[in-house]
Design an enzyme around this catalytic site. Structure first.
Site, PDB file in Angstrom:
ATOM      1  N   LYS A  16      -3.753   7.954   3.077  1.00  0.00           N
ATOM      2  CA  LYS A  16      -4.763   7.509   3.880  1.00  0.00           C
ATOM      3  C   LYS A  16      -4.753   8.280   5.211  1.00  0.00           C
ATOM      4  O   LYS A  16      -5.809   8.779   6.162  1.00  0.00           O
ATOM      5  CB  LYS A  16      -5.190   6.176   4.058  1.00  0.00           C
ATOM      6  CG  LYS A  16      -5.795   5.558   2.653  1.00  0.00           C
ATOM      7  CD  LYS A  16      -7.068   6.251   1.859  1.00  0.00           C
ATOM      8  CE  LYS A  16      -7.511   5.752   0.925  1.00  0.00           C
ATOM      9  NZ  LYS A  16      -8.784   6.157   0.546  1.00  0.00           N
ATOM     10  N   TYR A  29       0.831  -1.260  -0.066  1.00  0.00           N
ATOM     11  CA  TYR A  29       0.083   0.027   0.212  1.00  0.00           C
ATOM     12  C   TYR A  29       0.892   1.318   0.089  1.00  0.00           C
ATOM     13  O   TYR A  29       0.406   2.307  -0.466  1.00  0.00           O
ATOM     14  CB  TYR A  29      -0.840  -0.156   1.094  1.00  0.00           C
ATOM     15  CG  TYR A  29      -2.152   0.762   0.907  1.00  0.00           C
ATOM     16  CD1 TYR A  29      -2.900   0.277  -0.168  1.00  0.00           C
ATOM     17  CD2 TYR A  29      -2.905   1.524   1.756  1.00  0.00           C
ATOM     18  CE1 TYR A  29      -4.167   0.809  -0.474  1.00  0.00           C
ATOM     19  CE2 TYR A  29      -3.925   2.092   1.618  1.00  0.00           C
ATOM     20  CZ  TYR A  29      -4.776   1.845   0.496  1.00  0.00           C
ATOM     21  OH  TYR A  29      -6.070   2.621   0.510  1.00  0.00           O
TER      22      TYR A  29
END
Length: 258
Positions: free
Chosen positions: A161, A154
């Site tokens: 995020k 990620y």
């Protein structure tokens, strides 16, 4: 419970196809009485327009969240179309390929900047750009993927995020006096079009089957859509700056025993 969003005007970003979390939220919002408008831009605009036909053919407005002029144009359109806005679903995220898939140490700033601007700063840009249309009791909901830990593959999207989560709290602080709520829904992994572009997504996905105490389907975004609709409704009048997990309980479990 029917009519949860009866009479409300909701702007939904991020609808691409029926696998999209935003599609599920838009469908459920319509079923609950909301009038919706969708957004899209670039090559994805035609995809959003085709998918909109399955939602009763709501208007599809052009919106690149990184362009202030697009946000201004959407605000003008919605003011003329509806006069006011009751809710926004922010379902926008993007990171260049070289900022994902194990490239954390090699990604250069331009790619990182794109990820952070598109995935985090855009929440502020969109909410503030449309805030004059939003009356007390309105709601902004963003889609998140829990950024408390470092996920495989990620990489800089995870950092983006984390920035999104912080941005939502500061927005909650500054828009609260206007009566506007800002919350995030942290979803478990779902096989959306966006997820397909993340190398190593299968490794993240596999963790849920081993650790989530409730069943979790990676092909069913409806539980997340229901949470979004709930937060867009009047049923959370005193909740803002919150992160709601819809992930089968995975977030509450400790590290798995290997």
């Amino acid at each position: 419970m029917a009519g949860l969003l009866e009479g409300k005007k909701i702007l939904v970003t991020g609808v691409l196809d029926r696998r999209s979390i935003a599609y599920s939220a838009a469908r459920l919002a319509t079923e609950q009485g909301a009038e919706i408008a969708l957004t899209g831009f670039g090559r994805a605009m035609s995809l959003t327009a085709r998918t909109a036909k399955r939602l009763g053919d709501p208007p599809v407005l052009e919106l690149d969240v990184n362009k202030p002029e697009d946000i201004e144009a959407v605000a003008k359109d919605l003011k003329e179309r509806w006069g006011e806005l009751d809710g926004i679903l922010h379902a926008v995220a993007f990171a260049p390929e070289d900022a994902l898939g194990g490239n954390f140490l090699t990604a250069e700033w331009p790619s990182v900047a794109t990820a952070v601007q598109t995935s985090a700063y855009s929440l502020k840009a969109l909410a503030v750009g449309l805030s004059d249309l939003m009356k007390p009791g309105s709601s902004v909901v963003g889609l998140d993927f829990d950024a408390r830990i470092a996920w495989p593959a990620y990489d800089w999207m995870g950092v983006a995020k984390a920035a999104l989560e912080s941005t939502s709290r500061y927005l909650a602080r500054d828009l609260g006096p206007k009566g506007i709520r800002v919350n995030l829904v942290s979803a478990g992994p779902l096989r959306t079009l966006a997820a397909k572009g993340i190398s190593g997504f299968e490794e993240i996905e596999g963790e849920w089957g081993r650790q989530a105490p409730l069943d979790w389907s990676t092909t069913d975004p409806e539980p997340v859509g229901r949470a979004v609709v709930s937060l867009l409704s009047d049923w959370w009048p005193a909740t803002t700056g919150e992160l709601i997990h819809v992930d089968g309980g995975y977030h509450a479990m400790g590290a798995p025993i290997r």
